[in-house]
Design a protein around this motif. Structure first.
Motif, mmCIF file in Angstrom:
data_model
loop_
_atom_site.group_PDB
_atom_site.id
_atom_site.type_symbol
_atom_site.label_atom_id
_atom_site.label_comp_id
_atom_site.label_asym_id
_atom_site.label_seq_id
_atom_site.Cartn_x
_atom_site.Cartn_y
_atom_site.Cartn_z
ATOM 1 N N ARG A 44 -5.340 75.553 2.349
ATOM 2 C CA ARG A 44 -4.536 74.871 1.341
ATOM 3 C C ARG A 44 -5.248 73.611 0.843
ATOM 4 N NH1 ARG A 44 1.066 73.991 4.264
ATOM 5 N NH2 ARG A 44 -0.429 73.426 5.898
ATOM 6 N N THR A 45 -5.938 72.932 1.755
ATOM 7 C CA THR A 45 -6.683 71.731 1.360
ATOM 8 C C THR A 45 -7.773 72.078 0.355
ATOM 9 O OG1 THR A 45 -6.271 70.669 3.488
ATOM 10 C CG2 THR A 45 -8.128 69.842 2.198
ATOM 11 N N ALA A 46 -8.454 73.197 0.558
ATOM 12 C CA ALA A 46 -9.514 73.609 -0.379
ATOM 13 C C ALA A 46 -8.937 73.866 -1.767
ATOM 14 C CB ALA A 46 -10.211 74.858 0.144
ATOM 15 N N ILE A 47 -7.779 74.530 -1.825
ATOM 16 C CA ILE A 47 -7.149 74.815 -3.118
ATOM 17 C C ILE A 47 -6.743 73.512 -3.802
ATOM 18 C CG2 ILE A 47 -5.206 75.956 -4.248
ATOM 19 C CD1 ILE A 47 -5.236 77.924 -1.802
ATOM 20 N N HIS A 48 -6.140 72.621 -3.036
ATOM 21 C CA HIS A 48 -5.763 71.312 -3.572
ATOM 22 C C HIS A 48 -6.999 70.582 -4.118
ATOM 23 C CE1 HIS A 48 -4.453 67.173 -3.796
ATOM 24 N NE2 HIS A 48 -5.256 66.835 -2.802
ATOM 25 N N ASN A 49 -8.103 70.644 -3.386
ATOM 26 C CA ASN A 49 -9.323 69.966 -3.818
ATOM 27 C C ASN A 49 -9.899 70.580 -5.086
ATOM 28 O OD1 ASN A 49 -9.187 68.157 -1.703
ATOM 29 N ND2 ASN A 49 -10.596 69.305 -0.383
ATOM 30 N N TRP A 50 -9.730 71.885 -5.286
ATOM 31 C CA TRP A 50 -10.208 72.505 -6.519
ATOM 32 C C TRP A 50 -9.524 71.877 -7.729
ATOM 33 C CZ3 TRP A 50 -9.368 78.206 -4.590
ATOM 34 C CH2 TRP A 50 -10.368 78.517 -3.655
ATOM 35 N N VAL A 51 -8.212 71.685 -7.624
ATOM 36 C CA VAL A 51 -7.468 71.082 -8.730
ATOM 37 C C VAL A 51 -7.989 69.674 -9.008
ATOM 38 C CG1 VAL A 51 -5.203 70.327 -9.535
ATOM 39 C CG2 VAL A 51 -5.412 72.457 -8.228
ATOM 40 N N GLN A 52 -8.247 68.914 -7.951
ATOM 41 C CA GLN A 52 -8.735 67.553 -8.111
ATOM 42 C C GLN A 52 -10.137 67.530 -8.724
ATOM 43 O OE1 GLN A 52 -6.877 64.631 -7.259
ATOM 44 N NE2 GLN A 52 -5.286 66.193 -7.230
ATOM 45 N N LYS A 53 -11.010 68.379 -8.218
ATOM 46 C CA LYS A 53 -12.397 68.385 -8.689
ATOM 47 C C LYS A 53 -12.523 68.878 -10.129
ATOM 48 C CE LYS A 53 -14.473 69.151 -4.120
ATOM 49 N NZ LYS A 53 -15.213 70.125 -3.276
ATOM 50 N N ALA A 54 -11.621 69.762 -10.544
ATOM 51 C CA ALA A 54 -11.686 70.291 -11.910
ATOM 52 C C ALA A 54 -11.447 69.188 -12.939
ATOM 53 C CB ALA A 54 -10.671 71.416 -12.092
ATOM 54 N N ASP A 55 -10.706 68.122 -12.539
ATOM 55 C CA ASP A 55 -10.481 66.963 -13.404
ATOM 56 C C ASP A 55 -10.002 67.390 -14.789
ATOM 57 O OD1 ASP A 55 -10.375 64.272 -14.060
ATOM 58 O OD2 ASP A 55 -12.447 64.217 -14.780
#
Length: 212
Positions: free
Chosen positions: A58-69
């Protein structure tokens, strides 16, 4: 819009420049970002990916949203702009979500999250909006809030006071935002305001795609 439509829409709007540093296939990342912004919890999004044979936390998915900016697209030239703000609670702290929307298309033009509500921060919001969109000829639709009127007057931008009609667009958007963020602190434990703002901006981009 049906639940299937919400979760199964296109993904071409997701910018994956950051993916060069990711070990996950691009399509899997897109499939992870889109349904989460559309309404799936991180846990359910994780299960959706597992059906594709992709094991990610779940953390990886959350980080994808953040990194996509993800940010609402710029260089729009709306005739009218509906502006409002609403309270968002993050870790039991009040924050102010500002949003500008085009009432003709219901699309977000700009979104910001502030820890307080002042004329100076409102001025910053409008300056950022002006830098991003073509707003000089637009009429801003606002309620009777002093800080909104004061900031617009200082920038020499036209405005009208409206409580209904064309302002309904941004109010509908806020209802959906509040529905989604009612469990925001539970979805991301110990979330920081910049993280919340990044998610809200990404959510705005997803909302815009639903209007096209």
């Amino acid at each position: 819009m049906t639940e299937f439509d919400r979760l199964g829409g296109g993904i071409e709007w997701i910018d994956l420049e950051f993916v060069q540093r990711e070990r996950t296939p691009r399509h899997a990342i897109e499939v992870g970002i889109q349904p989460h912004l559309a309404g799936l919890s991180l846990s359910n999004t994780k299960q959706r990916l597992e059906k594709l044979g992709v094991e990610r936390s779940r953390t990886a998915i959350h980080n994808w949203v953040q990194k996509a900016d993800l940010q609402p697209a710029g260089d729009k030239a709306p005739n009218q702009i509906a502006v409002d703000e609403t309270v968002i609670r993050i870790n039991d702290q009040r924050h102010w979500l500002y949003a500008a929307a085009d009432p003709d298309t219901n699309e977000f033009l700009h979104v910001r999250l502030f820890q307080t509500r002042t004329t100076q921060l409102t001025l910053l919001f409008f300056c950022e909006l002006r830098d991003k969109q073509q707003v000089e000829q637009a009429t801003f639709l606002v309620d009777g809030a002093h800080h909104l009127k004061a900031a617009l007057e200082r920038l020499g931008l036209r405005f009208q006071m409206r409580r209904h009609r064309n302002r309904n667009a941004v109010e509908r958007v806020f209802r959906e935002v509040k529905r989604r963020t009612s469990s925001f602190s539970n979805t991301f434990s110990n979330v920081e305001p910049p993280t919340a703002e990044s998610w809200l901006q990404a959510f705005a981009v997803w909302c815009n795609q639903c209007q096209t």
